[in-house]
Design a protein around this motif. Sequence first.
Motif, PDB file in Angstrom:
ATOM      1  N   LEU A  35       0.834  -1.215   0.000  1.00  0.00           N
ATOM      2  CA  LEU A  35       0.000   0.000   0.000  1.00  0.00           C
ATOM      3  C   LEU A  35       0.857   1.249   0.000  1.00  0.00           C
ATOM      4  CD1 LEU A  35      -3.115   0.047   2.110  1.00  0.00           C
ATOM      5  CD2 LEU A  35      -1.606   1.870   2.584  1.00  0.00           C
ATOM      6  N   ILE A  39       1.595   4.501  -2.746  1.00  0.00           N
ATOM      7  CA  ILE A  39       1.570   5.950  -2.489  1.00  0.00           C
ATOM      8  C   ILE A  39       2.875   6.581  -2.947  1.00  0.00           C
ATOM      9  CG2 ILE A  39       1.240   7.710  -0.744  1.00  0.00           C
ATOM     10  CD1 ILE A  39      -0.226   5.681   0.845  1.00  0.00           C
ATOM     11  N   TYR A  42       2.705   7.167  -6.547  1.00  0.00           N
ATOM     12  CA  TYR A  42       1.833   8.312  -6.789  1.00  0.00           C
ATOM     13  C   TYR A  42       2.586   9.615  -6.548  1.00  0.00           C
ATOM     14  CZ  TYR A  42      -2.778  10.552  -6.458  1.00  0.00           C
ATOM     15  OH  TYR A  42      -3.880  11.309  -6.662  1.00  0.00           O
ATOM     16  N   PRO A  47       0.869   7.747 -12.005  1.00  0.00           N
ATOM     17  CA  PRO A  47      -0.430   7.216 -11.582  1.00  0.00           C
ATOM     18  C   PRO A  47      -0.786   5.889 -12.224  1.00  0.00           C
ATOM     19  CG  PRO A  47      -0.732   9.047 -13.063  1.00  0.00           C
ATOM     20  CD  PRO A  47       0.707   9.003 -12.755  1.00  0.00           C
ATOM     21  N   MET A  51      -1.799   2.729  -9.922  1.00  0.00           N
ATOM     22  CA  MET A  51      -3.055   2.000 -10.061  1.00  0.00           C
ATOM     23  C   MET A  51      -2.811   0.495 -10.193  1.00  0.00           C
ATOM     24  SD  MET A  51      -6.016   2.593 -12.820  1.00  0.00           S
ATOM     25  CE  MET A  51      -6.470   4.208 -12.255  1.00  0.00           C
ATOM     26  N   ALA A  54      -1.848  -0.764  -6.778  1.00  0.00           N
ATOM     27  CA  ALA A  54      -2.995  -0.763  -5.876  1.00  0.00           C
ATOM     28  C   ALA A  54      -3.909  -1.934  -6.158  1.00  0.00           C
ATOM     29  CB  ALA A  54      -3.765   0.552  -6.019  1.00  0.00           C
TER      30      ALA A  54
ATOM     31  N   LEU C   8      -2.437  17.379   5.943  1.00  0.00           N
ATOM     32  CA  LEU C   8      -1.401  16.352   5.766  1.00  0.00           C
ATOM     33  C   LEU C   8      -0.917  15.840   7.119  1.00  0.00           C
ATOM     34  CD1 LEU C   8       0.786  17.657   2.825  1.00  0.00           C
ATOM     35  CD2 LEU C   8      -0.679  15.682   2.881  1.00  0.00           C
ATOM     36  N   ALA C  39      -5.546   1.758   5.127  1.00  0.00           N
ATOM     37  CA  ALA C  39      -5.945   1.879   3.728  1.00  0.00           C
ATOM     38  C   ALA C  39      -6.998   2.973   3.569  1.00  0.00           C
ATOM     39  CB  ALA C  39      -6.473   0.547   3.214  1.00  0.00           C
ATOM     40  N   THR C  42      -5.273   6.382   3.953  1.00  0.00           N
ATOM     41  CA  THR C  42      -4.428   6.768   2.833  1.00  0.00           C
ATOM     42  C   THR C  42      -5.236   7.032   1.567  1.00  0.00           C
ATOM     43  OG1 THR C  42      -4.048   4.469   2.422  1.00  0.00           O
ATOM     44  CG2 THR C  42      -2.366   5.666   3.613  1.00  0.00           C
ATOM     45  N   LEU C  45      -5.514  10.508   1.754  1.00  0.00           N
ATOM     46  CA  LEU C  45      -4.227  11.130   1.385  1.00  0.00           C
ATOM     47  C   LEU C  45      -4.078  11.223  -0.129  1.00  0.00           C
ATOM     48  CD1 LEU C  45      -1.441  12.154   2.242  1.00  0.00           C
ATOM     49  CD2 LEU C  45      -0.649   9.830   2.166  1.00  0.00           C
ATOM     50  N   LEU C  46      -4.504  10.159  -0.839  1.00  0.00           N
ATOM     51  CA  LEU C  46      -4.391  10.182  -2.302  1.00  0.00           C
ATOM     52  C   LEU C  46      -5.267  11.273  -2.904  1.00  0.00           C
ATOM     53  CD1 LEU C  46      -4.395   6.407  -3.253  1.00  0.00           C
ATOM     54  CD2 LEU C  46      -2.498   7.946  -3.149  1.00  0.00           C
ATOM     55  N   LEU C  49      -3.601  14.632  -2.259  1.00  0.00           N
ATOM     56  CA  LEU C  49      -2.418  14.873  -3.096  1.00  0.00           C
ATOM     57  C   LEU C  49      -2.813  15.158  -4.541  1.00  0.00           C
ATOM     58  CD1 LEU C  49       0.063  12.222  -1.767  1.00  0.00           C
ATOM     59  CD2 LEU C  49       0.268  14.666  -1.593  1.00  0.00           C
ATOM     60  N   GLY C  50      -3.847  14.479  -5.040  1.00  0.00           N
ATOM     61  CA  GLY C  50      -4.320  14.771  -6.377  1.00  0.00           C
ATOM     62  C   GLY C  50      -4.823  16.195  -6.500  1.00  0.00           C
ATOM     63  N   PHE C  53      -1.600  18.463  -6.511  1.00  0.00           N
ATOM     64  CA  PHE C  53      -0.881  18.452  -7.780  1.00  0.00           C
ATOM     65  C   PHE C  53      -1.658  19.133  -8.891  1.00  0.00           C
ATOM     66  CE2 PHE C  53       1.266  14.258  -6.454  1.00  0.00           C
ATOM     67  CZ  PHE C  53       2.253  14.964  -5.824  1.00  0.00           C
ATOM     68  N   TYR C  58      -5.901  12.095 -11.567  1.00  0.00           N
ATOM     69  CA  TYR C  58      -5.299  11.183 -10.600  1.00  0.00           C
ATOM     70  C   TYR C  58      -6.341  10.548  -9.684  1.00  0.00           C
ATOM     71  CZ  TYR C  58      -0.539  12.859 -11.430  1.00  0.00           C
ATOM     72  OH  TYR C  58       0.667  13.153 -11.960  1.00  0.00           O
ATOM     73  N   LEU C  59      -7.566  11.083  -9.682  1.00  0.00           N
ATOM     74  CA  LEU C  59      -8.547  10.610  -8.709  1.00  0.00           C
ATOM     75  C   LEU C  59      -8.978   9.175  -8.982  1.00  0.00           C
ATOM     76  CD1 LEU C  59     -10.757  13.730  -8.176  1.00  0.00           C
ATOM     77  CD2 LEU C  59      -8.939  12.856  -6.792  1.00  0.00           C
ATOM     78  N   ASP C  60      -8.748   8.655 -10.187  1.00  0.00           N
ATOM     79  CA  ASP C  60      -9.085   7.263 -10.476  1.00  0.00           C
ATOM     80  C   ASP C  60      -8.344   6.300  -9.572  1.00  0.00           C
ATOM     81  OD1 ASP C  60     -10.765   8.066 -12.384  1.00  0.00           O
ATOM     82  OD2 ASP C  60      -9.616   7.382 -14.093  1.00  0.00           O
ATOM     83  N   VAL C  61      -7.101   6.661  -9.219  1.00  0.00           N
ATOM     84  CA  VAL C  61      -6.302   5.762  -8.388  1.00  0.00           C
ATOM     85  C   VAL C  61      -6.948   5.587  -7.016  1.00  0.00           C
ATOM     86  CG1 VAL C  61      -4.016   5.372  -7.485  1.00  0.00           C
ATOM     87  CG2 VAL C  61      -4.294   6.554  -9.616  1.00  0.00           C
ATOM     88  N   LEU C  63     -10.018   5.909  -6.396  1.00  0.00           N
ATOM     89  CA  LEU C  63     -11.247   5.119  -6.599  1.00  0.00           C
ATOM     90  C   LEU C  63     -10.940   3.625  -6.545  1.00  0.00           C
ATOM     91  CD1 LEU C  63     -14.119   5.867  -7.109  1.00  0.00           C
ATOM     92  CD2 LEU C  63     -13.718   5.770  -9.516  1.00  0.00           C
ATOM     93  N   TYR C  65      -8.485   2.252  -4.918  1.00  0.00           N
ATOM     94  CA  TYR C  65      -8.243   1.902  -3.522  1.00  0.00           C
ATOM     95  C   TYR C  65      -9.522   1.716  -2.753  1.00  0.00           C
ATOM     96  CZ  TYR C  65      -3.539   1.608  -2.131  1.00  0.00           C
ATOM     97  OH  TYR C  65      -2.318   1.124  -1.922  1.00  0.00           O
TER      98      TYR C  65
ATOM     99  N   PHE D 114     -16.454  -1.254 -13.330  1.00  0.00           N
ATOM    100  CA  PHE D 114     -15.346  -0.332 -13.084  1.00  0.00           C
ATOM    101  C   PHE D 114     -14.084  -0.786 -13.814  1.00  0.00           C
ATOM    102  CE2 PHE D 114     -11.879   1.156 -10.267  1.00  0.00           C
ATOM    103  CZ  PHE D 114     -12.009   2.478 -10.584  1.00  0.00           C
ATOM    104  N   ILE D 118     -11.993   1.229 -16.672  1.00  0.00           N
ATOM    105  CA  ILE D 118     -10.550   1.487 -16.624  1.00  0.00           C
ATOM    106  C   ILE D 118      -9.899   1.099 -17.932  1.00  0.00           C
ATOM    107  CG2 ILE D 118      -8.413   0.744 -15.538  1.00  0.00           C
ATOM    108  CD1 ILE D 118      -9.778   2.695 -13.892  1.00  0.00           C
ATOM    109  N   PRO D 126      -5.300   7.662 -16.459  1.00  0.00           N
ATOM    110  CA  PRO D 126      -4.453   6.575 -15.970  1.00  0.00           C
ATOM    111  C   PRO D 126      -5.211   5.262 -15.950  1.00  0.00           C
ATOM    112  CG  PRO D 126      -4.449   8.395 -14.438  1.00  0.00           C
ATOM    113  CD  PRO D 126      -5.267   8.802 -15.567  1.00  0.00           C
TER     114      PRO D 126
END
Lengths: 78, 119, 84, 228
Positions: A35, A39, A42, A47, A51, A54, C8, C39, C42, C45-46, C49-50, C53, C58-61, C63, C65, D114, D118, D126
């Motif tokens: 995990l 990060i 990222y 990304p 992904m 993850a 943060l 999990a 974090t 956190l993702l 951070l998206g 930046f 980046y928000l797909d990542v 999702l 999780y 989903f 993707i 991504p």
Amino acid sequence: MVAIILVIIMLIAAVVAAVLKDLLGAVIVAALVSLITAILFYLLQAPDVAMAEASIGAALETVIFVIAIRKTERFEDK
Amino acid sequence: MSFLNANTYYIAAFGLIFIGLYIVMAKKNLVKVVIGLSFVDSGINLLLISIGYIKGGTAPIFSRPGISPLKMVDPIPQALVLTAIVIGVAVLALALSLVVKLYQQYGTLDIRKIRGLKW
Amino acid sequence: MSVFTVYLIIIILGVILCLIRMLKGPGAPDRVVAVDTAATVTTALLVLLGFLFKRYVYLDVSLVYALLTFIGTVAIARYLERGI
Amino acid sequence: MRKIIALIFLAILLWGITKPVSRIPFGTNKIKVAEHYITKDITETGAANVVTSVVVLYRGFDTLGEVTILFIAAIGLASILYLPRKKVSDEVLEESSLILRTGCRFLFPLILLFGAYIFVHGHLTPGGGFQGGAIIASGFALIFLSCRERVVSTVKLGVVESLAGMTFVAVGLIGLATGGYFLLSFLPKGTLNMLFSAGIIPVIYVAIGFKVGSELAGIIGNLMERTQ
């Protein structure tokens, strides 16, 4: 600064996974290592890789290890 | 502190690789050896990605207009690592199936008791 | 010190608390709960951070999780109740 | 004794590896090849995500090899774990509870949707075939964990996997026949950031998504059922 703290947490978790006698606990801690690796990907602006890590590390690796422990034995004997 | 700031990701990658190699060499349980292999895998992926990073860069995706191509990180290590992660989990499953077969044959996971794996 | 720094710090504090529970936890269920909570934290956190930046793709990542981390927890819970 | 030998070996390795790595400074621009990919990407392939165009078009042979490695790993696992078809489980397993069963039945189609999102949008956001396939395999793992009686037939997984692999190779061969080299992008490029753009990249990534998903689901199913 966030990266340094996350790296320290990740290395501590990896050492704990090496030390634990309970294999199920080691697998759970390895999931935490995966995990935090995601990060870090990222934070390194990757990304796509985050992904992949993850989706693999969150679910599939843990499931495969748990099935293997179920087929064998749980505790690492002395 | 400045050394730590400059080399954070290298320290993380080499820390994971060395902890994984130590587990592979020093531990006696086969499932734990496979856990060490997965750590080495993650560490090498992290090393490749951190070599491709460029300071101040952003991800190589032209998702909105106005993103300059000169401020992008290197896409080649990302493309290599992307496939390596998926290959890694398949190889891990193969190794674990071998471990399960060894357990059915010998009844133990300790490599000191399996003839031919002792060193 | 902007408001994002405070966010943060709070999130990192949450991850550190999860790490302490993971180190101390006497049995496997405590560690499972600690990693699951880590999990969830974090994921926040993702998302943050998206936003920092300024890349909203980046928000797909995060999702991924949020949708997938419970499967590992389900696997370990089924092992502990001797289901698989 | 083993631990001491391992530590000595690791110390030698660390001493040897710090020298070359210190030559690589962190965070600087190093590679010239990437500049060509980044600056010429929109005119040459038409995909918004440069990683996707590197994986599918610029290094398409590499990806074909990686998919083959995945296939060989799945075949090796199935042949190692081969058991004759008979009822071996004499152990009574605990049934999954009502909450888990209902939740998994509700979530399984959403996870599949989903994963499809993707890998269909792999050239815009991504993600892509490998990630989408892993997400689909996670959905199948959830079904294997909760509802044991709803078995996925390995024959159907094999058919899907073979069709996806044949699609990959066939698209490459059509490029060879029409333009002169393997994996030529013969479809129109379209406008940037639209769903139907980027030539053959979405077709190949959908094929890779189906192939990876069915292979990883087959691996988990074999691990769970072929051993006693």
